[in-house]
Design a protein around this motif. Structure first.
Motif, short mmCIF file in Angstrom:
data_model
loop_
_atom_site.label_atom_id
_atom_site.label_comp_id
_atom_site.label_asym_id
_atom_site.label_seq_id
_atom_site.Cartn_x
_atom_site.Cartn_y
_atom_site.Cartn_z
N HIS A 1 0.83 -1.20 0.00
CA HIS A 1 0.00 0.00 0.00
C HIS A 1 0.87 1.26 0.00
O HIS A 1 0.57 2.23 -0.69
N GLY A 2 1.96 1.21 0.75
CA GLY A 2 2.90 2.33 0.73
C GLY A 2 3.46 2.57 -0.66
O GLY A 2 3.64 3.72 -1.08
N ALA A 3 3.71 1.49 -1.40
CA ALA A 3 4.21 1.62 -2.78
C ALA A 3 3.19 2.33 -3.66
O ALA A 3 3.55 3.18 -4.49
N ALA A 4 1.92 1.97 -3.49
CA ALA A 4 0.87 2.62 -4.29
C ALA A 4 0.78 4.11 -3.95
O ALA A 4 0.61 4.95 -4.84
N LEU A 5 0.90 4.45 -2.67
CA LEU A 5 0.88 5.85 -2.26
C LEU A 5 2.10 6.60 -2.79
O LEU A 5 2.02 7.76 -3.18
N PHE A 6 3.24 5.92 -2.80
CA PHE A 6 4.48 6.50 -3.32
C PHE A 6 4.29 6.89 -4.79
O PHE A 6 4.58 8.01 -5.20
N ALA A 7 3.76 5.95 -5.57
CA ALA A 7 3.51 6.23 -6.99
C ALA A 7 2.48 7.34 -7.16
O ALA A 7 2.64 8.24 -7.99
N ALA A 8 1.41 7.30 -6.35
CA ALA A 8 0.36 8.32 -6.47
C ALA A 8 0.90 9.71 -6.13
O ALA A 8 0.56 10.70 -6.80
N GLY A 9 1.73 9.80 -5.11
CA GLY A 9 2.29 11.10 -4.74
C GLY A 9 3.18 11.66 -5.84
O GLY A 9 3.14 12.86 -6.13
N ILE A 10 3.97 10.80 -6.46
CA ILE A 10 4.84 11.24 -7.54
C ILE A 10 4.02 11.69 -8.74
O ILE A 10 4.30 12.73 -9.35
N LEU A 11 2.96 10.94 -9.07
CA LEU A 11 2.11 11.34 -10.19
C LEU A 11 1.43 12.68 -9.92
O LEU A 11 1.31 13.53 -10.82
N ALA A 12 1.00 12.90 -8.68
CA ALA A 12 0.39 14.19 -8.33
C ALA A 12 1.40 15.32 -8.49
O ALA A 12 1.07 16.41 -8.99
N ALA A 13 2.64 15.07 -8.08
CA ALA A 13 3.68 16.09 -8.21
C ALA A 13 4.00 16.39 -9.67
O ALA A 13 4.29 17.53 -10.04
N LEU A 14 3.94 15.36 -10.52
CA LEU A 14 4.16 15.57 -11.96
C LEU A 14 3.05 16.44 -12.56
O LEU A 14 3.31 17.29 -13.41
N VAL A 15 1.81 16.22 -12.11
CA VAL A 15 0.70 17.06 -12.58
C VAL A 15 0.92 18.50 -12.13
O VAL A 15 0.75 19.45 -12.90
N LYS A 16 1.30 18.69 -10.87
CA LYS A 16 1.56 20.04 -10.36
C LYS A 16 2.67 20.73 -11.17
O LYS A 16 2.55 21.90 -11.54
N ARG A 17 3.75 19.98 -11.45
CA ARG A 17 4.85 20.59 -12.19
C ARG A 17 4.44 20.96 -13.61
O ARG A 17 4.86 21.99 -14.14
N ALA A 18 3.58 20.12 -14.21
CA ALA A 18 3.11 20.44 -15.56
C ALA A 18 2.29 21.73 -15.56
O ALA A 18 2.30 22.47 -16.55
N ARG A 19 1.58 22.00 -14.45
CA ARG A 19 0.75 23.20 -14.35
C ARG A 19 1.55 24.43 -13.99
O ARG A 19 1.32 25.52 -14.48
#
Length: 398
Positions: A173-191
Motif C-alpha cells: 500500500h505504501g508503494a501505491a501511495l508513493f507512486a500516487a504522490g509522484i504522479l500528483a507532483a508531476l501534474v503540479k509541475r506540468a501546471r
C-alpha cells in the motif's frame, strides 16, 4: 503499448520492497527508470524468503519490483560515481529513494543538493516512520509497522490475539501511495513548472489502510475490544460477515440479510434472528451459521447463496488462482522470458488503460546490465567507461 509517462526519467535509489514496487508502477507506464545499485546489488537481489527460493539465481523479492527498469551500478563511496549521480540528477524529472532519512544528504544527494542541480526536480522519499520525529532512526519494516499501527490487533481474533497479515500489505500500500504522490507532483509541475518534495512512510500507509476501522473507533464510544470476534472478520462488522468452514473447504459470506441467509440454510426457528440484531447478537448468529455450513459442501452453499442473492465467494488457495476465470480474463499474471533466459511469472500492473494492461517491456535485469548505455547517454566514451570499471566506480565489467 502503454506509454503514458514516456519522456519522464526517474532516478531510483531504492531497495527492499516499498520503494522498488512504487517506482515499478511508473516504469510500467513508460517512464525511463534508472535503478542505481551498489556493486554487490540492492538488498532485494539478496533476500528471497521461502527458504531462499530462487528462479535461475534470481531472488523472489527482486522479481517482485524490478521489471521495466534499467540497472546502473554506482559505488557512491567513490567521487567518480557521485559525479555520475549528479549528472543523472540533472537529466531526471524525479529522484526517488528509501534509505533511512539523512543517508543521501550525507552523500550530497539530498533534496537541497538535488534542487540546486535541477530546480524543478521532484524528490520523493519513502521511509518507515517519516522524515523526522521520535521514530526517525528506528528500522521501518512491514511487520513492525503492522504491530505499531494496530493492524495486527484488528487482524487477530479474541482467541488468538494479535496476528500479522500474511503478506507485506503495508509495503504494497505504501508503494501505491508513493507512486500516487509522484504522479500528483508531476501534474503540479506540468501546471506550475515547480518541482517539490514527496514524503511517504510505512506508518502512515498502515493507518491509511485502516481508515474504515479507525474512523469507526475514533468517533463515538469506543469498543472494549478491537480483536475480531469468532467468524466475523472485523470488530466493527455485523453478522454474518466472515469466513466459514464447509464440509470440504471454506466460504466467505459478506454483507446481507441474516433473515434471507437463515432461509437459505433452513435454520430452525430458535436460530433465526432479525436483521436489526445482526450486531448485538452476532456471536450467536455466526455460531448457528458456522454449525450449519460445516455440514454442507462448498458447492451446495454456493448454489443456495447464488439463488437468493447472498453475497459470497469460495475461499481459494494460491493453487486455484491461475485458473480462476476472472483472473485469467483480467490478465493478472504474465509469464515472460527472464533476463537469465528462464521463464518467470509476474503479477501484472493492476490497472487497464484504454483496455490495455501495461506489458513487461523488460524483465528484471541483471545487475548493471545498462550501466554502459546510461553512461554513453551522459557523454562518457569507451575509454572513460573502461577507466570507471577499473576504479570500481561502476562495479565490475560484465
Amino acid at each position: 503499448m502503454v506509454d503514458l509517462l514516456k519522456g519522464i526519467r526517474v532516478l531510483s535509489f531504492n531497495h527492499f520492497l516499498m520503494g522498488p514496487v512504487g517506482v515499478q508502477f511508473l516504469a510500467d507506464l513508460g517512464a525511463d527508470v534508472i535503478a542505481v545499485e551498489p556493486p554487490d546489488g540492492a538488498f532485494q537481489r539478496k533476500w528471497s524468503g521461502a527458504n531462499n527460493k530462487r528462479v535461475d539465481g534470481q531472488s523472489m523479492l527482486f522479481l517482485v519490483g524490478n521489471r521495466n527498469k534499467r540497472s546502473l551500478v554506482l559505488d557512491l563511496k567513490k567521487p567518480e560515481a557521485l559525479e555520475i549521480a549528479r549528472k543523472l540528477v540533472a537529466t531526471a524529472d524525479v529522484l526517488t529513494e528509501n534509505f533511512r532519512p539523512g543517508v543521501l544528504d550525507k552523500l550530497g544527494l539530498g533534496f537541497a543538493a538535488a534542487r540546486a542541480i535541477k530546480p524543478d526536480i521532484i524528490y520523493a522519499t519513502a521511509s518507515g516512520f517519516g522524515a523526522d520525529g521520535p521514530y526517525v532512526n528506528r528500522p521501518g519494516q512491514d511487520l513492525l509497522v503492522q504491530a505499531l499501527s494496530g493492524l495486527a490487533v484488528i487482524t487477530g481474533t479474541r482467541k488468538s490475539g494479535p496476528r500479522a497479515i500474511g503478506v507485506s500489505a503495508v509495503d504494497h500500500h505504501g508503494a501505491a501511495l508513493f507512486a500516487a504522490g509522484i504522479l500528483a507532483a508531476l501534474v503540479k509541475r506540468a501546471r506550475t513548472g515547480d518541482g517539490g518534495r514527496i514524503d511517504v512512510n510505512l506508518l502512515s500507509a498502515a493507518l491509511d489502510l485502516q481508515q474504515e476501522s479507525l474512523t469507526c473507533y475514533m468517533n463515538g464510544e469506543p469498543p472494549d475490544d478491537t480483536h475480531q470476534p469468532e467468524h466475523v472478520s472485523g470488530w466493527y462488522y455485523s453478522a454474518p460477515y466472515g469466513i466459514y468452514a464447509t464440509r470440504d473447504g471454506h466460504i466467505a459470506i459478506s454483507l446481507g440479510s441474516i433473515e434471507v441467509l437463515a432461509e437459505a440454510l433452513d435454520l430452525p426457528r430458535e436460530q433465526r434472528f432479525a436483521d436489526s440484531e445482526a450486531f448485538s447478537r452476532r456471536d450467536e448468529i455466526t455460531a448457528a451459521i458456522a454449525a450449519n455450513v460445516a455440514s454442507r459442501t462448498t458447492t451446495e452453499c454456493l448454489d443456495r447463496f447464488t439463488s437468493l442473492g447472498i453475497w459470497h465467494a469460495p475461499v481459494n488457495d494460491y493453487s486455484k488462482l491461475a485458473d480462476d476465470p476472472q483472473i485469467k480474463h483480467n490478465g493478472s499474471f504474465q509469464t515472460v522470458q527472464g533476463a537469465t533466459g528462464a521463464p518467470i511469472t509476474l503479477v501484472s500492473h493492476p490497472i487497464q488503460y484504454d483496455g490495455q494492461v501495461p506489458e513487461v517491456r523488460m524483465p528484471p535485469q541483471k545487475l548493471g546490465a545498462q550501466s554502459e548505455d546510461v553512461l554513453t547517454e551522459l557523454g562518457y566514451d569507451q575509454d572513460a567507461i573502461r577507466t570507471l570499471y577499473s576504479t570500481g566506480a561502476i562495479g565490475s565489467a560484465p
